[in-house]
Design an enzyme around this catalytic site. Structure first.
Site, short mmCIF file in Angstrom:
data_model
loop_
_atom_site.label_atom_id
_atom_site.label_comp_id
_atom_site.label_asym_id
_atom_site.label_seq_id
_atom_site.Cartn_x
_atom_site.Cartn_y
_atom_site.Cartn_z
N LYS A 1 0.67 -1.32 -0.06
CA LYS A 1 -0.03 0.01 0.06
C LYS A 1 0.80 1.04 0.01
CE LYS A 1 -3.98 -2.42 1.95
NZ LYS A 1 -4.55 -2.84 3.39
N GLY B 1 -13.31 -5.16 5.10
CA GLY B 1 -14.64 -5.53 5.32
C GLY B 1 -15.11 -5.64 3.67
#
Lengths: 343, 343
Positions: B226, B323
């Site tokens: 990331k 999620g």
């Protein structure tokens, strides 16, 4: 890259206008080379002076002249009203930054209407028109095929409105809570260090955090205007500032601040907008937040917004809420958004 | 409003695919009525099953079938490879969510190349291709006139990348610091409550926070990928994950956590990207932050990013980092951005 030229006409040359000029004085080349946006101030009107150059005023010269008060030597030096400027100038974008009136939205609203009618894009740093007349402004802009920008009206250049209406598109926004007035947050932060309300207010004024009318900050009028804007822009409401339940920080005492601290809590002036059945309600009031609440850690003149959505839960944005450069940047951000749309 | 139809082909039907299907099952009408975007899943391929319906699969039925394992009754039930699906399907957008490989970016990269070559827009939740091959992907997409979306790769649906490259356009981004791995942040948060590293890791795995390979989280590989994406997307760098200085949280002990707490500090695994002269550097390492640091208050599986700019100073965004619904939303957000561009 072919550049597009954006000729700005500025109503007012206070913090907002200076911020725009600072950015153009230092970063004009970046905007051209990186984004293809050649942004130039061509016209300015203030209550005391004006200037005009169809090819673009030199931003650094304007800043120097405004700082020294010696504006007579600027190109096209004049004293014109905003109405005169808007009616006669060849410009692509009106930047409206006259003092805010939360009851009528004037004179800003008239300036925006006139500019839109002439086919100019409009960007307002003035909260009044957006808090009071957003639907009308959108309709007028749509009819003329021009763009309406107002990112500056909440959290200055921190992209709070853009985050909510654009980045979070597709989510339903259920609630917004925020610290949207830096002056009161600064005062409360200083009171936590043991200062009296009066001393903290005086310090905030000395540092230039207080707006033109300090009552507008400490009695929550400024935050209520921003709450109305948040309700209207992010939750499709049609609230005016007078409909926002409002309580300022004038009743918060040093003892109350100390009692909260003893309970691991902090007083914050919270603007809150939420759905209540089919209506949207808004309120501004001092609230005690637990220290681990994301808004509790936001201190000094910083602003923050927590947007509660159905798909992402809470998303919080923290950033500057005032300042000449930050507010000037909001105008530039609206310009670049308009530029992306057009290119 | 005239709706545009977006036919999606999904590679993978794990958390990301399920999230997209959940959103379409419940909010398809909202996307049509509010945004004019009629989004339909037409094709799915996974390692064990596939389905295809040119008119659009029923999202709720797909979710039920995938949950029960009984996918044979889905329309066009088949077992096809991603390559077969991409090569034959009539779809507008490829959604790539195969497992991440941070060394080669495969097989995702091949899927994206094939889809772009066929003129499909591509949206990837897979970090590998963006961390390793962003420049190539941008070039290929540009040549074919298609759009490349990758918001899901950092902070899931929290619009961290969009904030940096779009909302903050016009600013120079000087530094980015963030908590971009929820698993490690959850573990560190639990250790503050007195848990051992091993117990906290086991709990994170039990709750499903840990990714396919827990080492990818705790040794900082996920955060390093990331960090490379942040460097490349927000600061125009060309860093690969292997060039990111990296230290995980496996060396952080309960004693170290307690010692930090005693000094009013917290250990956080921080991904940091910054300018060093004319180059951009990136590092992932555990750092002790003072409690009043905006990232120190980010607890549990929540992610956060502080972007330091020349015009606004620090802007911090806090939101979910994982999620199913949040990551599915990232895909929808990329779709709506693509829709806005086209409309």
């Amino acid at each position: 890259m072919q550049s597009s030229i954006y000729r700005l006409a500025l109503v007012g040359f206070g913090a907002v206008g200076r911020g725009v000029a600072e950015i153009l004085a230092h970063h004009h080349r970046r905007l051209v080379e990186r984004y293809g946006a050649d942004v130039r101030i061509v016209a300015i009107c203030t209550r005391r002076w004006g200037a005009y150059d169809a090819a673009g005023l030199d931003a650094a010269s304007v800043l120097r002249a405004a700082a020294s008060g010696d504006t007579a030597g600027l190109p096209g030096a004049c004293r014109w009203s905003a109405t005169e400027m808007i009616g006669s100038v060849a410009a692509d974008v009106l930047v409206e930054a006259s003092p805010t009136d939360m009851t009528t939205g004037e004179p800003a609203m008239s300036h925006l209407r006139a500019a839109i009618a002439r086919g100019m894009h409009v960007i307002t740093a003035n909260k009044g028109p957006v808090a009071l007349h957003l639907a009308e402004l959108r309709r007028l802009a749509g009819e003329q095929g021009v763009t309406l920008g107002f990112e500056a009206t909440v959290m200055s250049g921190t992209p709070a409105l853009r985050l909510g209406w654009s980045d979070l598109a597709g989510c339903e926004i259920q609630e917004v809570r925020g610290i949207v007035n830096g002056t009161t947050n600064y005062i409360l932060t200083r009171m936590e260090r043991g200062m009296d309300y009066g001393d903290a207010l005086a310090e905030a004024q000395r540092l230039g955090y207080a707006e033109t009318d300090p009552a507008g900050d400490v009695e929550g009028h400024d935050a209520a205007g921003k709450a109305a804007i948040l309700a209207n822009v992010l939750m499709d409401a049609a609230l005016v500032p007078a409909e926002v339940e409002r309580e300022g920080i004038t009743g918060v005492t040093r003892d109350m601040v100390a009692a909260a601290a003893a309970a691991s809590e902090r007083w914050k002036l919270i603007a809150r907008v939420w759905r209540d059945g089919r209506t949207v309600r808004a309120a501004v009031r001092p609230m005690r937040l637990a220290l681990d609440h994301p808004l509790a850690g936001v201190s000094g003149a910083t602003n923050a917004l927590t947007i509660t959505t159905d798909l992402l839960g809470d998303v919080t944005l923290i950033g500057p809420g005032a300042g000449s450069l930050a507010t000037g940047y909001a105008i530039v951000a609206d310009l670049l958004a308009l530029h992306r749309k057009g290119s």
